[in-house]
Design an enzyme around this catalytic site. Sequence first.
Site, PDB file in Angstrom:
ATOM      1  N   LYS A  65       0.810  -1.225   0.000  1.00  0.00           N
ATOM      2  CA  LYS A  65       0.000   0.000   0.000  1.00  0.00           C
ATOM      3  C   LYS A  65       0.849   1.283   0.000  1.00  0.00           C
ATOM      4  CE  LYS A  65      -4.041  -2.088   2.209  1.00  0.00           C
ATOM      5  NZ  LYS A  65      -5.009  -2.033   3.310  1.00  0.00           N
ATOM      6  N   ARG A 151       1.008  -0.917  21.513  1.00  0.00           N
ATOM      7  CA  ARG A 151       2.073  -1.608  22.248  1.00  0.00           C
ATOM      8  C   ARG A 151       3.343  -0.752  22.254  1.00  0.00           C
ATOM      9  NH1 ARG A 151       3.583  -7.304  19.676  1.00  0.00           N
ATOM     10  NH2 ARG A 151       4.174  -5.903  17.989  1.00  0.00           N
ATOM     11  N   TYR A 215     -10.826 -10.469  10.847  1.00  0.00           N
ATOM     12  CA  TYR A 215     -12.001 -11.342  10.775  1.00  0.00           C
ATOM     13  C   TYR A 215     -11.518 -12.777  10.600  1.00  0.00           C
ATOM     14  CZ  TYR A 215     -10.921 -10.642   5.865  1.00  0.00           C
ATOM     15  OH  TYR A 215     -10.253 -10.545   4.679  1.00  0.00           O
TER      16      TYR A 215
HETATM   17  P1  NDP Z   1       0.725  -3.171  10.649  1.00  0.00           P
HETATM   18  O1  NDP Z   1       1.677  -4.294  10.546  1.00  0.00           O
HETATM   19  O2  NDP Z   1       0.987  -1.885   9.949  1.00  0.00           O
HETATM   20  O3  NDP Z   1       0.487  -2.801  12.213  1.00  0.00           O
HETATM   21  C1  NDP Z   1       0.266  -3.821  13.154  1.00  0.00           C
HETATM   22  C2  NDP Z   1      -0.212  -3.203  14.471  1.00  0.00           C
HETATM   23  O4  NDP Z   1      -0.578  -4.265  15.350  1.00  0.00           O
HETATM   24  C3  NDP Z   1       0.848  -2.387  15.204  1.00  0.00           C
HETATM   25  O5  NDP Z   1       0.215  -1.326  15.887  1.00  0.00           O
HETATM   26  C4  NDP Z   1       1.420  -3.427  16.197  1.00  0.00           C
HETATM   27  O6  NDP Z   1       1.979  -2.847  17.354  1.00  0.00           O
HETATM   28  C5  NDP Z   1       0.173  -4.149  16.575  1.00  0.00           C
HETATM   29  N1  NDP Z   1       0.400  -5.513  17.094  1.00  0.00           N
HETATM   30  C6  NDP Z   1       0.814  -6.595  16.395  1.00  0.00           C
HETATM   31  N2  NDP Z   1       0.870  -7.683  17.205  1.00  0.00           N
HETATM   32  C7  NDP Z   1       0.485  -7.248  18.446  1.00  0.00           C
HETATM   33  C8  NDP Z   1       0.334  -7.906  19.702  1.00  0.00           C
HETATM   34  N3  NDP Z   1       0.589  -9.209  19.842  1.00  0.00           N
HETATM   35  N4  NDP Z   1      -0.104  -7.173  20.754  1.00  0.00           N
HETATM   36  C9  NDP Z   1      -0.375  -5.857  20.625  1.00  0.00           C
HETATM   37  N5  NDP Z   1      -0.256  -5.187  19.450  1.00  0.00           N
HETATM   38  C10 NDP Z   1       0.177  -5.876  18.375  1.00  0.00           C
HETATM   39  O7  NDP Z   1      -0.680  -3.783  10.188  1.00  0.00           O
HETATM   40  P2  NDP Z   1      -1.929  -2.984   9.604  1.00  0.00           P
HETATM   41  O8  NDP Z   1      -2.110  -1.766  10.430  1.00  0.00           O
HETATM   42  O9  NDP Z   1      -1.809  -2.841   8.139  1.00  0.00           O
HETATM   43  O10 NDP Z   1      -3.132  -4.015   9.858  1.00  0.00           O
HETATM   44  C11 NDP Z   1      -3.624  -4.285  11.158  1.00  0.00           C
HETATM   45  C12 NDP Z   1      -4.721  -5.316  11.059  1.00  0.00           C
HETATM   46  O11 NDP Z   1      -5.877  -4.775  10.430  1.00  0.00           O
HETATM   47  C13 NDP Z   1      -4.308  -6.552  10.239  1.00  0.00           C
HETATM   48  O12 NDP Z   1      -4.627  -7.699  10.971  1.00  0.00           O
HETATM   49  C14 NDP Z   1      -5.165  -6.476   8.992  1.00  0.00           C
HETATM   50  O13 NDP Z   1      -5.551  -7.767   8.554  1.00  0.00           O
HETATM   51  C15 NDP Z   1      -6.383  -5.692   9.476  1.00  0.00           C
HETATM   52  N6  NDP Z   1      -7.030  -4.953   8.390  1.00  0.00           N
HETATM   53  C16 NDP Z   1      -8.321  -5.280   8.085  1.00  0.00           C
HETATM   54  C17 NDP Z   1      -8.970  -4.631   7.065  1.00  0.00           C
HETATM   55  C18 NDP Z   1     -10.370  -5.000   6.733  1.00  0.00           C
HETATM   56  O14 NDP Z   1     -10.863  -4.621   5.657  1.00  0.00           O
HETATM   57  N7  NDP Z   1     -11.063  -5.710   7.588  1.00  0.00           N
HETATM   58  C19 NDP Z   1      -8.304  -3.560   6.272  1.00  0.00           C
HETATM   59  C20 NDP Z   1      -6.951  -3.279   6.717  1.00  0.00           C
HETATM   60  C21 NDP Z   1      -6.349  -3.975   7.723  1.00  0.00           C
HETATM   61  P3  NDP Z   1       3.527  -2.352  17.374  1.00  0.00           P
HETATM   62  O15 NDP Z   1       3.550  -1.033  16.674  1.00  0.00           O
HETATM   63  O16 NDP Z   1       3.861  -2.275  18.811  1.00  0.00           O
HETATM   64  O17 NDP Z   1       4.320  -3.418  16.621  1.00  0.00           O
END
Ligand code: NDP
Length: 270
Positions: A65, A151, A215
């Site tokens: 993206k 986190r 989901y």
């Molecule tokens: P990124 O990889 O950019 O960000 C991941 C985020 O999740 C960060 O804030 C990270 O924290 C946090 N995280 C990951 N593992 C943990 C954990 N075990 N405990 C706490 N925090 C955690 O991913 P995206 O932002 O692109 O996507 C996030 C989610 O949203 C994905 O699962 C994706 O599938 C979903 N999504 C769904 C969409 C839909 O249409 N339904 C559209 C877009 C995304 P840290 O910064 O500390 O690493």
Amino acid sequence: MDSYAVFGHPINHSRSPFIHQRFAAQTEQALKYRAIEAPLDDFAKTVEAFFQGDGKGANVTVPFKEQAFALCTEVSERASRAGAVNTLVKTANGEIHGDNTDGIGLVTDLLNKQVTLSNSRILLLGAGGAARGVILPLLAQQPASIVISNRTVSKAQALVELFDHSALSASDLTQLDNYQFDLIINATSAGLSGNMPSLSSKCLHDDTVCYDMVYMKGQTPFNQWASQNGVKQCFDGLGMLVEQAAESFFIWRGVKPNTQMILSELRTML
Ligand code: NDP
């Protein structure tokens, strides 16, 4: 026939071809839509080749993206603020324009579910691309406040600085005990590995709504936690997926498909 595609890596799990083919049949639009796995080191060339051929528009998913944002001649305000593009359009003069429909997809799904956003106290968990993409469309609904908690708290603070809006603040996950929220949106990917951010149930009140962008078949770990703590309304991100697709379809074809039938079909396919 006009050609569309979704680019990602991997891409074989993508539901987008199914959704867009259903949208096309329902609105009687003659188009093709397929999934294309771009090589990790060759996204731009793969997209250019598609648009030099019969490509009219495309979706972009993980992990491209931000690269899609970089290759556009022009991007919408919401894509610019998200720093990421999930929808590409080839214009009449051959330029590639970019948009981001993830945030409006979330907001539309929440409003479809009668969730009140205006004047609500919202907790947004996560500070990655998905969280960043939904901030502007959420702010447009005029919530009372949005607290971003992550986190890695410095990333939440960076988002607050970037958007520079009086309704926004950042907080450490461990310091939320004294706040109750009307809506908690989990925009972390924790659920994909069976986890959830460590959140206190003190953040919940009797009518808090929980929404997980992830989901899956059955309840996500975050929604399981919410249910176990008495939350009556828990939703996952399948509706967001369908609504962001509907907004892309509208950008390309000028017609809004009905999303509810496809959503029910998709639910049975998980
Ligand atoms: P990124 O990889 O950019 O960000 C991941 C985020 O999740 C960060 O804030 C990270 O924290 C946090 N995280 C990951 N593992 C943990 C954990 N075990 N405990 C706490 N925090 C955690 O991913 P995206 O932002 O692109 O996507 C996030 C989610 O949203 C994905 O699962 C994706 O599938 C979903 N999504 C769904 C969409 C839909 O249409 N339904 C559209 C877009 C995304 P840290 O910064 O500390 O690493």
